[in-house]
Design an enzyme around this catalytic site. Sequence first.
Site, mmCIF file in Angstrom:
data_model
loop_
_atom_site.group_PDB
_atom_site.id
_atom_site.type_symbol
_atom_site.label_atom_id
_atom_site.label_comp_id
_atom_site.label_asym_id
_atom_site.label_seq_id
_atom_site.Cartn_x
_atom_site.Cartn_y
_atom_site.Cartn_z
ATOM 1 N N TRP A 404 0.822 -1.212 0.000
ATOM 2 C CA TRP A 404 0.000 0.000 0.000
ATOM 3 C C TRP A 404 0.856 1.261 0.000
ATOM 4 O O TRP A 404 0.399 2.327 -0.412
ATOM 5 C CB TRP A 404 -0.956 -0.025 1.188
ATOM 6 C CG TRP A 404 -0.447 0.656 2.427
ATOM 7 C CD1 TRP A 404 0.406 0.143 3.351
ATOM 8 C CD2 TRP A 404 -0.763 1.978 2.864
ATOM 9 N NE1 TRP A 404 0.649 1.057 4.336
ATOM 10 C CE2 TRP A 404 -0.071 2.196 4.068
ATOM 11 C CE3 TRP A 404 -1.576 2.989 2.355
ATOM 12 C CZ2 TRP A 404 -0.142 3.398 4.772
ATOM 13 C CZ3 TRP A 404 -1.648 4.175 3.057
ATOM 14 C CH2 TRP A 404 -0.940 4.379 4.246
ATOM 15 N N ASN A 405 2.125 1.173 0.443
ATOM 16 C CA ASN A 405 3.017 2.322 0.483
ATOM 17 C C ASN A 405 4.375 1.869 -0.037
ATOM 18 O O ASN A 405 5.268 1.507 0.743
ATOM 19 C CB ASN A 405 3.122 2.850 1.918
ATOM 20 C CG ASN A 405 3.852 4.175 2.000
ATOM 21 O OD1 ASN A 405 4.596 4.556 1.100
ATOM 22 N ND2 ASN A 405 3.660 4.893 3.092
ATOM 23 N N ILE A 406 4.554 1.904 -1.342
ATOM 24 C CA ILE A 406 5.757 1.356 -1.963
ATOM 25 C C ILE A 406 7.016 2.151 -1.617
ATOM 26 O O ILE A 406 8.067 1.538 -1.371
ATOM 27 C CB ILE A 406 5.571 1.265 -3.488
ATOM 28 C CG1 ILE A 406 4.482 0.240 -3.819
ATOM 29 C CG2 ILE A 406 6.867 0.866 -4.182
ATOM 30 C CD1 ILE A 406 4.769 -1.156 -3.334
ATOM 31 N N PRO A 407 7.008 3.483 -1.566
ATOM 32 C CA PRO A 407 8.252 4.184 -1.182
ATOM 33 C C PRO A 407 8.781 3.763 0.181
ATOM 34 O O PRO A 407 9.985 3.527 0.338
ATOM 35 C CB PRO A 407 7.836 5.660 -1.205
ATOM 36 C CG PRO A 407 6.728 5.726 -2.193
ATOM 37 C CD PRO A 407 5.971 4.450 -2.013
ATOM 38 N N TYR A 417 15.667 -4.160 6.276
ATOM 39 C CA TYR A 417 15.371 -5.594 6.291
ATOM 40 C C TYR A 417 16.542 -6.417 5.744
ATOM 41 O O TYR A 417 17.022 -7.353 6.404
ATOM 42 C CB TYR A 417 14.098 -5.856 5.485
ATOM 43 C CG TYR A 417 13.665 -7.302 5.443
ATOM 44 C CD1 TYR A 417 12.934 -7.856 6.494
ATOM 45 C CD2 TYR A 417 13.981 -8.115 4.357
ATOM 46 C CE1 TYR A 417 12.532 -9.185 6.452
ATOM 47 C CE2 TYR A 417 13.584 -9.433 4.311
ATOM 48 C CZ TYR A 417 12.857 -9.957 5.361
ATOM 49 O OH TYR A 417 12.467 -11.269 5.325
ATOM 50 N N HIS A 442 5.065 5.845 13.772
ATOM 51 C CA HIS A 442 3.637 6.142 13.914
ATOM 52 C C HIS A 442 3.371 6.865 15.233
ATOM 53 O O HIS A 442 2.624 7.872 15.275
ATOM 54 C CB HIS A 442 2.815 4.848 13.838
ATOM 55 C CG HIS A 442 2.506 4.406 12.445
ATOM 56 N ND1 HIS A 442 3.414 3.766 11.643
ATOM 57 C CD2 HIS A 442 1.371 4.511 11.693
ATOM 58 C CE1 HIS A 442 2.870 3.492 10.471
ATOM 59 N NE2 HIS A 442 1.625 3.930 10.478
#
Length: 512
Positions: A404-407, A417, A442
């Site tokens: 959902w958030n590729i960048p 990772y 977050h």
Amino acid sequence: MHQIEEMGDSNDRVPMMTRRTRRSTIGPTPAGANSKHANGSKQGSAREKTPSHPSHSNGKVKEEKQVHEAVRTQQERSKIGERLSCHVLQESLLSSASGYSNYRGILNWCVVMLVLSNARLFLENLIKYGILVDPIQVVSLFLKDPYSWPAPCLVIVSNVFIMAALYTERRLSVGIISETTGAFLYLVNLTTLLCFPSATVLTLTSMTPAGGVFALGVYTILFMKLYSYKDVNMWCREIRHTKARTLTRSHSCPSVARSNGSVVHAHVSYPGNLTHRDIYYFVFAPTLCYELNFPRSPRIRKSFLLRRLFEMLFFIQLLIGLVQQWIVPTIQNSMKPFQDMDFSRMMERMLKLAVPNHLIWLIFFYWFFHSSMNFVAELMRFGDREFYRDWWNSETVTYFWANWNIPVHKWCLRHFYKPIMRRGANKWVAQTAVFLVSAFFHEYLVSVPLKMFRLWAFMGMMSQIPLAWFVGRFLRGNHGNAAVWISLIIGQPVVVLMYVHDYYVIHYMSPS
């Protein structure tokens, strides 16, 4: 007597002549045949042709007659069969064994029902509260004092950290400072990049929560960009030390092929990339991962740019209107059930907030990841436009967070990772570490602007780990996709209500 004998002789001769005639007819015809036999030769040949060699047309006619008779027979049998039997072995359409998959009409029905139900809620909201949309009030969310602009000033100060990273890299490229010293300088620069704006937001009374979220969001993006800038330049120095003199492409993250024609761009090699133009292009580009040579589009499409600009202006107004008209009254009416700890009313308020909150989240996703990022990319001729994938088809929680958030996903995969995996950690430890970093940011973007620390966002992100395990282990296909949607629709309102309740208690309730 003599006459009688002559007649007997003549009778005896007639049979002899007849035998000769028959023999001549049966035997081969001489060249000098009589005229009667010559005239009858055509008829004889015609008679000989007919029985021994039938024509093709007669054969086709017979075949066509046979086919027509077979079809007629089949039709008659089918009519008789329809009269006698009307059932066949088959599954119902809604059974999985039927193989039926065309549910377009049901999808349209769902859309119509969704529009009608939301229209009823919107009409009920207008009747109950009237028109609450106030564009002037939006300005007050960012500015308490029209003569004091703390959030924009804080964003301008971020150029100091950009220049610090650039000049550190320049000294590392010529060997003035060692790699250890450079790593220490980056540690100080990046740590200050996170601590300085948070301390400013917590200290300044003129900083509003909305202004704090904006400023801290800019600094968080800049932190991730400069971290990537550090890593890629370090990899380039390692390649240079292994006698690779030129780089035509960044060896750390291969770029995608250019489309819409071929345009010749001068390829940059290290340390030729250490310029103000290069670093500021990266700062404003819609990506978090640095490359020496980004894929570039051949030209700026003005019609595409204007469409994205129109979408940006329209959807931001729609978002503001929906928040003021729909979200704010619902949240205000949710405070009393939370104070009284009325769980049934709390559940009702949460479900009532779920629909508008999720709708606003979907609109925000389209506004930010499609309209805004494509607008910036088109303006800067940035070629890689994969800002999201088909997260709406997610059958697992991990697939959703990866698409959902590729960048952000690319940054986490490239700079966090994979380095952890290369150091010998297993996959589960690496994924948990990624969720920990995501949970920290977050909470950083919510608690600091609100000036209260409740860890609701942190716990919400960490709860994704057991949820991801459960969905991946026990749910598959449509069931897994439904679980992902439920977590999105229900999970976000719970966190929103927790923070709003605590903020309301701290700032608006008088101590008893």
